[in-house]
Enzyme design. Structure first.
Site, PDB file in Angstrom:
ATOM      1  NE  ARG A 168      -3.735  -2.308   0.090  1.00 10.33           N
ATOM      2  CZ  ARG A 168      -3.426  -3.522  -0.412  1.00 10.33           C
ATOM      3  NH1 ARG A 168      -2.289  -3.710  -1.043  1.00 10.33           N
ATOM      4  NH2 ARG A 168      -4.276  -4.515  -0.292  1.00 10.33           N
ATOM      5  CB  SER A 245      -9.298  -1.303   4.320  1.00  5.00           C
ATOM      6  OG  SER A 245     -10.004  -2.432   3.841  1.00  5.00           O
ATOM      7  CD  GLU A 350      -5.504   1.044   2.390  1.00  5.63           C
ATOM      8  OE1 GLU A 350      -5.851   0.965   1.197  1.00  5.63           O
ATOM      9  OE2 GLU A 350      -5.604   0.094   3.193  1.00  5.63           O
TER      10      GLU A 350
END
Length: 358
Positions: A168, A245, A350
């Site tokens: 990520r 998320s 995130e």
């Protein structure tokens, strides 16, 4: 060149999937690369803070908004170049809606990105955070990124290796030094998917892990799984009023795993196996699993019930319709601190936090 400037104090809540965020002092929509470059350079010359906005699916904007120029990247379209071996290279504009692109190429029986079906946002954001789902990351198909270097004032191409892709993340994440203009990815033309690597997806398809199946079958299965978790945008479903998320899966050092296991056992019992996966730099744990075992179940409510964990998926923090960004961050901090207190594991957001902090 084509830009559209909205009236001053444009509400950013209208442009994020969380439907949160204060106003922008100046808001510009750029529909061509030239217009995008012009807007960025104008802000740079004026010394004005700049925020680049794509689909708004990975942003948490503070209630005070953004005291600068927001440039919404609305460039669209792509081209496909096929070679004799059946490989297809797609050149895609940064502002192109990601899932519209995926739906189209899957419809043409091109494989490579079907596991990323249903992910909201724009194409230009995918390499920045190395978007991934169901055992696949965009880095696996990525060839290069065309970007504008704000320091040199030049447009250049960065290869996959130059992007420093990780879980990520990439060298482009967390910096505004480069503006993504276009993305090049490689697809296959045999009508079959990438090998199915994710057990949940394999079960949904009724195949073994490692098999390849028609791309359309994978897309439908992925969309079904995502809908079941509230991860496909739906204006009528507050479980989808999220940034996806909210926390990344934590990676802990090998030497620290035994301590985490012992702390988990003291809370949830010795007979409960904690999911763990090999990862660069250590062992990857499941954020959702830790959140649930720390006492935060699906639907856990934050301040005034205006925010909550999704009723379908504990990793999504959702706006129930009348929330503020402060409400959301209070809930995020409660979850983060609860997991750290119980298991000694730190969770990290995130999405990008703009003019706000946990």
């Amino acid at each position: 060149m084509s830009t559209v400037e909205t009236p001053t104090r444009a509400p950013l809540s209208s442009y994020t999937t969380l439907r949160l965020g204060g106003t922008a002092r100046r808001f510009v929509t750029a529909t061509t690369d030239d217009a995008l470059l012009s807007a960025v350079q104008e802000a740079d010359r004026a010394g004005t803070p700049l925020l680049l906005l794509g689909g708004g699916s990975n942003l948490v904007v503070g209630d005070d908004g953004f005291d600068g120029t927001v440039v919404r990247i609305a460039t669209e379209g792509w081209t496909l170049d096929r070679d004799a071996a059946g490989t297809v290279v797609a050149d895609i504009a940064a502002g192109q809606n990601w899932d519209d692109f995926v739906a189209s190429v899957v419809g043409e029986k091109l494989g490579g990105v079907e596991c990323l079906s249903g992910i909201p946002g724009s194409v230009g954001a995918t390499p920045i955070q190395n978007v991934g789902a169901y055992g696949f990351e965009i880095g696996a198909s990525l060839v290069s990124v065309r970007c504008f270097d704000r320091r040199s004032g030049e447009v250049r191409t960065m290869s996959r290796d130059e992007l420093g892709l990780g879980y990520r993340t990439s060298v482009l994440k967390g910096t505004d030094a480069a503006v993504v203009l276009g993305v090049r990815i490689e697809l296959n033309g045999d009508g079959l998917s990438q090998p199915v690597r994710y057990a949940e997806l394999a079960r949904a398809l009724g195949v073994e892990v490692g098999e390849r199946v028609p791309t359309g079958d994978v897309r439908e299965a992925v969309l079904g799984l995502r809908r079941g978790k509230g991860m496909v945008l739906d204006a009528d479903d507050h479980d989808t009023w999220s940034a996806g998320s909210f926390f990344t899966n934590p990676i802990v050092a090998e030497a620290d795993v035994a301590d985490v296991v012992a702390r988990v056992a003291s809370v949830v019992g010795d007979d409960v196996a904690m999911p763990r996966y090999p990862a660069d730099g250590g062992v990857k744990l499941s954020a959702a699993w830790l959140i649930e075992r720390a006492g935060f179940g699906k639907g856990h409510r934050g301040p005034g019930g205006r925010v909550s964990l999704s009723t379908k998926h504990t990793l999504a923090l959702t706006n129930r319709g009348s929330a503020t960004t402060a409400d959301l961050l209070a809930l995020a901090a409660e979850v983060r601190d609860g997991v750290r207190a119980r298991f000694g594991v730190s969770l990290h957001p995130e999405p990008l936090l703009i003019n706000c902090a946990m």
